[in-house]
Enzyme design. Structure first.
Site, short mmCIF file in Angstrom:
data_model
loop_
_atom_site.label_atom_id
_atom_site.label_comp_id
_atom_site.label_asym_id
_atom_site.label_seq_id
_atom_site.Cartn_x
_atom_site.Cartn_y
_atom_site.Cartn_z
N ASP A 15 0.83 -1.20 0.00
CA ASP A 15 0.00 0.00 0.00
C ASP A 15 0.87 1.26 0.00
O ASP A 15 2.11 1.18 -0.12
CB ASP A 15 -0.99 -0.01 1.17
CG ASP A 15 -0.32 0.04 2.54
OD1 ASP A 15 0.86 0.41 2.65
OD2 ASP A 15 -1.02 -0.29 3.53
N VAL A 16 0.26 2.42 0.14
CA VAL A 16 0.99 3.69 0.07
C VAL A 16 1.98 3.86 1.22
O VAL A 16 2.89 4.70 1.14
CB VAL A 16 0.04 4.91 0.02
CG1 VAL A 16 -0.79 4.88 -1.25
CG2 VAL A 16 -0.84 4.98 1.25
#
Length: 130
Positions: A15-16
């Site tokens: 994810d980010v």
């Protein structure tokens, strides 16, 4: 019987924040659960022949340590306890350093595939919870 699978974290699972997205841990556990069913002799088609399905009704997961791109993880599955129509499988995810990354207890229920109602655990499944 305790079983385990190994995976390597892929770019699409990050994810980010630069670590494995929380939802991916549930997928890893699902893959390990499917492997457990197969290795104890209860693949999907055996359940279907019995007109029985398994439905996940609760997952209690603890995220302990982040996992990152390229790490090799081991996901284990083992039976914990059973009720009349439900059962609990425990999952642990560990990294290459044997550090606990995540753990969960997954409660599933057995259902009649046609009536879509809970039914008692078949003996073929219940015998794995001693």
């Amino acid at each position: 019987m305790k079983t385990a699978i190994q995976i390597e974290v892929r770019p699409t699972e990050i994810d980010v924040m630069g670590h494995v997205n929380n939802a991916k841990y549930l997928e890893y556990m699902e893959w390990s659960r499917e492997d457990w069913y197969n290795r104890v002799g209860l693949p999907f088609d055996v359940f279907t022949e019995m007109n029985v399905g398994t439905v996940t009704v609760n997952i209690n997961i603890n995220y302990r340590k982040e996992a990152r791109l390229g790490q090799k993880l081991t996901i284990s599955t083992e039976p914990v306890r059973k009720g009349r129509t439900s059962f609990v499988l425990k999952h642990e995810i560990v990294n290459e350093q044997e550090e606990l990354v995540a753990d969960a207890e997954v409660i599933s229920c057995t259902i009649d595939l046609k009536a879509r109602k809970a039914v008692p655990l078949p003996d073929e499944l219940a015998k794995h919870f001693t």
